[in-house]
Motif scaffolding. Structure first.
Motif, PDB file in Angstrom:
ATOM      1  N   ILE A   7       3.691 -75.565 -39.248  1.00 50.81           N
ATOM      2  CA  ILE A   7       3.806 -76.453 -38.095  1.00 50.81           C
ATOM      3  C   ILE A   7       2.409 -76.681 -37.537  1.00 50.81           C
ATOM      4  O   ILE A   7       1.669 -75.735 -37.289  1.00 50.81           O
ATOM      5  CB  ILE A   7       4.733 -75.858 -37.025  1.00 50.81           C
ATOM      6  CG1 ILE A   7       6.142 -75.700 -37.613  1.00 50.81           C
ATOM      7  CG2 ILE A   7       4.748 -76.733 -35.777  1.00 50.81           C
ATOM      8  CD1 ILE A   7       7.100 -74.963 -36.711  1.00 50.81           C
ATOM      9  N   ILE A   8       2.065 -77.943 -37.358  1.00 44.75           N
ATOM     10  CA  ILE A   8       0.740 -78.304 -36.857  1.00 44.75           C
ATOM     11  C   ILE A   8       0.926 -79.053 -35.543  1.00 44.75           C
ATOM     12  O   ILE A   8       1.659 -80.041 -35.475  1.00 44.75           O
ATOM     13  CB  ILE A   8      -0.006 -79.201 -37.865  1.00 44.75           C
ATOM     14  CG1 ILE A   8      -0.134 -78.480 -39.201  1.00 44.75           C
ATOM     15  CG2 ILE A   8      -1.368 -79.598 -37.329  1.00 44.75           C
ATOM     16  CD1 ILE A   8      -0.510 -79.377 -40.330  1.00 44.75           C
ATOM     17  N   HIS A   9       0.277 -78.575 -34.494  1.00 43.00           N
ATOM     18  CA  HIS A   9       0.317 -79.239 -33.193  1.00 43.00           C
ATOM     19  C   HIS A   9      -1.046 -79.871 -32.933  1.00 43.00           C
ATOM     20  O   HIS A   9      -2.069 -79.199 -33.028  1.00 43.00           O
ATOM     21  CB  HIS A   9       0.613 -78.230 -32.074  1.00 43.00           C
ATOM     22  CG  HIS A   9       1.974 -77.608 -32.175  1.00 43.00           C
ATOM     23  ND1 HIS A   9       3.098 -78.228 -31.716  1.00 43.00           N
ATOM     24  CD2 HIS A   9       2.376 -76.420 -32.688  1.00 43.00           C
ATOM     25  CE1 HIS A   9       4.136 -77.453 -31.938  1.00 43.00           C
ATOM     26  NE2 HIS A   9       3.723 -76.348 -32.541  1.00 43.00           N
ATOM     27  N   LYS A  10      -1.058 -81.136 -32.629  1.00 43.14           N
ATOM     28  CA  LYS A  10      -2.290 -81.833 -32.255  1.00 43.14           C
ATOM     29  C   LYS A  10      -2.018 -82.558 -30.938  1.00 43.14           C
ATOM     30  O   LYS A  10      -0.927 -83.068 -30.717  1.00 43.14           O
ATOM     31  CB  LYS A  10      -2.687 -82.873 -33.321  1.00 43.14           C
ATOM     32  CG  LYS A  10      -2.946 -82.305 -34.693  1.00 43.14           C
ATOM     33  CD  LYS A  10      -4.332 -81.760 -34.787  1.00 43.14           C
ATOM     34  CE  LYS A  10      -4.596 -81.256 -36.195  1.00 43.14           C
ATOM     35  NZ  LYS A  10      -5.966 -80.961 -36.443  1.00 43.14           N
ATOM     36  N   PHE A  11      -3.016 -82.588 -30.068  1.00 39.58           N
ATOM     37  CA  PHE A  11      -2.854 -83.223 -28.772  1.00 39.58           C
ATOM     38  C   PHE A  11      -3.841 -84.369 -28.625  1.00 39.58           C
ATOM     39  O   PHE A  11      -5.012 -84.227 -28.975  1.00 39.58           O
ATOM     40  CB  PHE A  11      -3.074 -82.204 -27.641  1.00 39.58           C
ATOM     41  CG  PHE A  11      -2.065 -81.098 -27.673  1.00 39.58           C
ATOM     42  CD1 PHE A  11      -0.848 -81.238 -27.039  1.00 39.58           C
ATOM     43  CD2 PHE A  11      -2.321 -79.916 -28.358  1.00 39.58           C
ATOM     44  CE1 PHE A  11       0.091 -80.229 -27.075  1.00 39.58           C
ATOM     45  CE2 PHE A  11      -1.388 -78.903 -28.403  1.00 39.58           C
ATOM     46  CZ  PHE A  11      -0.173 -79.058 -27.759  1.00 39.58           C
ATOM     47  N   VAL A  12      -3.359 -85.497 -28.115  1.00 37.76           N
ATOM     48  CA  VAL A  12      -4.199 -86.672 -27.891  1.00 37.76           C
ATOM     49  C   VAL A  12      -3.980 -87.120 -26.449  1.00 37.76           C
ATOM     50  O   VAL A  12      -2.840 -87.306 -26.010  1.00 37.76           O
ATOM     51  CB  VAL A  12      -3.826 -87.827 -28.856  1.00 37.76           C
ATOM     52  CG1 VAL A  12      -4.615 -89.076 -28.545  1.00 37.76           C
ATOM     53  CG2 VAL A  12      -4.019 -87.402 -30.293  1.00 37.76           C
ATOM     54  N   GLU A  13      -5.058 -87.283 -25.712  1.00 35.64           N
ATOM     55  CA  GLU A  13      -4.944 -87.784 -24.350  1.00 35.64           C
ATOM     56  C   GLU A  13      -4.915 -89.308 -24.397  1.00 35.64           C
ATOM     57  O   GLU A  13      -5.805 -89.938 -24.967  1.00 35.64           O
ATOM     58  CB  GLU A  13      -6.141 -87.316 -23.509  1.00 35.64           C
ATOM     59  CG  GLU A  13      -6.026 -87.736 -22.058  1.00 35.64           C
ATOM     60  CD  GLU A  13      -7.205 -87.243 -21.229  1.00 35.64           C
ATOM     61  OE1 GLU A  13      -7.459 -87.854 -20.181  1.00 35.64           O
ATOM     62  OE2 GLU A  13      -7.846 -86.265 -21.643  1.00 35.64           O
ATOM     63  N   VAL A  20      -3.212 -97.960 -30.011  1.00 36.68           N
ATOM     64  CA  VAL A  20      -2.845 -97.054 -31.098  1.00 36.68           C
ATOM     65  C   VAL A  20      -3.766 -95.837 -31.070  1.00 36.68           C
ATOM     66  O   VAL A  20      -4.980 -95.979 -30.911  1.00 36.68           O
ATOM     67  CB  VAL A  20      -2.960 -97.769 -32.465  1.00 36.68           C
ATOM     68  CG1 VAL A  20      -2.693 -96.799 -33.607  1.00 36.68           C
ATOM     69  CG2 VAL A  20      -2.013 -98.951 -32.525  1.00 36.68           C
ATOM     70  N   TYR A  21      -3.181 -94.663 -31.240  1.00 31.80           N
ATOM     71  CA  TYR A  21      -3.952 -93.424 -31.294  1.00 31.80           C
ATOM     72  C   TYR A  21      -3.653 -92.729 -32.620  1.00 31.80           C
ATOM     73  O   TYR A  21      -2.496 -92.652 -33.028  1.00 31.80           O
ATOM     74  CB  TYR A  21      -3.609 -92.497 -30.119  1.00 31.80           C
ATOM     75  CG  TYR A  21      -4.136 -93.013 -28.807  1.00 31.80           C
ATOM     76  CD1 TYR A  21      -5.403 -92.663 -28.381  1.00 31.80           C
ATOM     77  CD2 TYR A  21      -3.379 -93.868 -28.027  1.00 31.80           C
ATOM     78  CE1 TYR A  21      -5.901 -93.146 -27.182  1.00 31.80           C
ATOM     79  CE2 TYR A  21      -3.862 -94.361 -26.828  1.00 31.80           C
ATOM     80  CZ  TYR A  21      -5.129 -93.995 -26.416  1.00 31.80           C
ATOM     81  OH  TYR A  21      -5.625 -94.483 -25.231  1.00 31.80           O
ATOM     82  N   SER A  22      -4.685 -92.242 -33.262  1.00 36.02           N
ATOM     83  CA  SER A  22      -4.518 -91.555 -34.549  1.00 36.02           C
ATOM     84  C   SER A  22      -4.754 -90.056 -34.380  1.00 36.02           C
ATOM     85  O   SER A  22      -5.545 -89.631 -33.533  1.00 36.02           O
ATOM     86  CB  SER A  22      -5.532 -92.087 -35.573  1.00 36.02           C
ATOM     87  OG  SER A  22      -5.303 -93.451 -35.807  1.00 36.02           O
ATOM     88  N   VAL A  23      -4.088 -89.302 -35.199  1.00 35.78           N
ATOM     89  CA  VAL A  23      -4.270 -87.862 -35.247  1.00 35.78           C
ATOM     90  C   VAL A  23      -4.662 -87.518 -36.677  1.00 35.78           C
ATOM     91  O   VAL A  23      -4.012 -87.940 -37.627  1.00 35.78           O
ATOM     92  CB  VAL A  23      -2.974 -87.118 -34.858  1.00 35.78           C
ATOM     93  CG1 VAL A  23      -3.148 -85.627 -35.019  1.00 35.78           C
ATOM     94  CG2 VAL A  23      -2.591 -87.457 -33.434  1.00 35.78           C
ATOM     95  N   PHE A  24      -5.725 -86.769 -36.852  1.00 35.22           N
ATOM     96  CA  PHE A  24      -6.201 -86.416 -38.173  1.00 35.22           C
ATOM     97  C   PHE A  24      -5.733 -85.007 -38.533  1.00 35.22           C
ATOM     98  O   PHE A  24      -5.825 -84.083 -37.727  1.00 35.22           O
ATOM     99  CB  PHE A  24      -7.731 -86.516 -38.237  1.00 35.22           C
ATOM    100  CG  PHE A  24      -8.210 -87.920 -38.038  1.00 35.22           C
ATOM    101  CD1 PHE A  24      -8.222 -88.810 -39.110  1.00 35.22           C
ATOM    102  CD2 PHE A  24      -8.598 -88.375 -36.789  1.00 35.22           C
ATOM    103  CE1 PHE A  24      -8.630 -90.116 -38.930  1.00 35.22           C
ATOM    104  CE2 PHE A  24      -9.019 -89.682 -36.605  1.00 35.22           C
ATOM    105  CZ  PHE A  24      -9.031 -90.556 -37.678  1.00 35.22           C
ATOM    106  N   ILE A  25      -5.244 -84.855 -39.746  1.00 40.87           N
ATOM    107  CA  ILE A  25      -4.742 -83.579 -40.246  1.00 40.87           C
ATOM    108  C   ILE A  25      -5.788 -82.998 -41.196  1.00 40.87           C
ATOM    109  O   ILE A  25      -6.334 -83.698 -42.043  1.00 40.87           O
ATOM    110  CB  ILE A  25      -3.396 -83.765 -40.988  1.00 40.87           C
ATOM    111  CG1 ILE A  25      -2.395 -84.517 -40.104  1.00 40.87           C
ATOM    112  CG2 ILE A  25      -2.844 -82.435 -41.458  1.00 40.87           C
ATOM    113  CD1 ILE A  25      -2.023 -83.827 -38.824  1.00 40.87           C
ATOM    114  N   ASP A  26      -6.053 -81.709 -41.070  1.00 40.84           N
ATOM    115  CA  ASP A  26      -7.050 -81.043 -41.901  1.00 40.84           C
ATOM    116  C   ASP A  26      -6.683 -81.121 -43.382  1.00 40.84           C
ATOM    117  O   ASP A  26      -5.498 -81.074 -43.744  1.00 40.84           O
ATOM    118  CB  ASP A  26      -7.199 -79.580 -41.493  1.00 40.84           C
ATOM    119  CG  ASP A  26      -7.729 -79.438 -40.075  1.00 40.84           C
ATOM    120  OD1 ASP A  26      -8.622 -80.207 -39.705  1.00 40.84           O
ATOM    121  OD2 ASP A  26      -7.231 -78.560 -39.345  1.00 40.84           O
TER     122      ASP A  26
END
Length: 183
Positions: A7-13, A20-26
């Motif tokens: 489970i990966i949690h990422k937070f974007v303000e 549009v907001y992007s979240v990058f996964i390692d």
């Protein structure tokens, strides 16, 4: 693919609505999903009611297989044959863009002599801050450590333990094996 869950949690303000907001996964997390599947969803947290809005889950099958880590090599020995009893050899672990200074490399020399006889030499090294971007991690092995393998063909490889993930699998953490001989 082997049934594990990460489970990966990422937070974007969010500063402006409608953008549009992007979240990058390692990269290591993406590698773990190869031949498996991923699910994504988000929770929109607002300052007024309703305070939390949950999205629908989206899932996808991840095609392709995990690319194994490259085998190590020895400086000055391109043909994998070590001769003349050198004082030392320098092993190199290739550069990976996801490498962190806190990662540990377990170097392994392994020889199976018989059904119940295995000769093993291992050494653990923390990557550290001294390796610049694009440079391989190097480790010196002295003749005293390698003498026991003289006259044999044996396996040489490494296992990387990263702070990014606790997942352990041969496909993810262990390099391909190189066969060396010492005469």
């Amino acid at each position: 693919p082997k049934g594990g869950v990460k489970i990966i949690h990422k937070f974007v303000e969010i500063r402006r609505g409608g953008q549009v907001y992007s979240v990058f996964i390692d990269y290591l997390d993406v590698r773990m999903a190869a031949e498996g599947r991923v699910e994504t969803s988000f929770v929109l947290r607002k300052s007024g009611p309703p305070y939390e809005v949950y999205s629908k889950k989206t899932s996808a099958e991840v095609r392709g297989s995990v690319v194994r880590l490259e085998p190590p090599d020895l400086e000055g020995y391109p043909d994998d044959h070590i001769g003349n009893d050198p004082a030392h050899v320098i092993a190199r672990c290739p550069y990976y863009a996801w490498r962190q200074p806190t990662d540990e490399i377990l170097w392994i020399f392994r020889l199976v002599k018989g059904l119940n006889e295995v000769i093993l030499h291992t050494e653990t090294q923390v990557v550290g801050q001294s390796w610049p971007v694009g440079a391989p991690v190097k480790q010196v092995f002295y003749w005293e450590q390698l003498r026991q393998f003289k006259g044999y063909s044996f396996e040489f490889y490494y296992v990387i333990s990263s702070s990014f993930t606790r997942a352990r699998a041969i496909d993810l953490n262990e390099s391909l094996r190189r066969i060396l001989t010492i005469s």
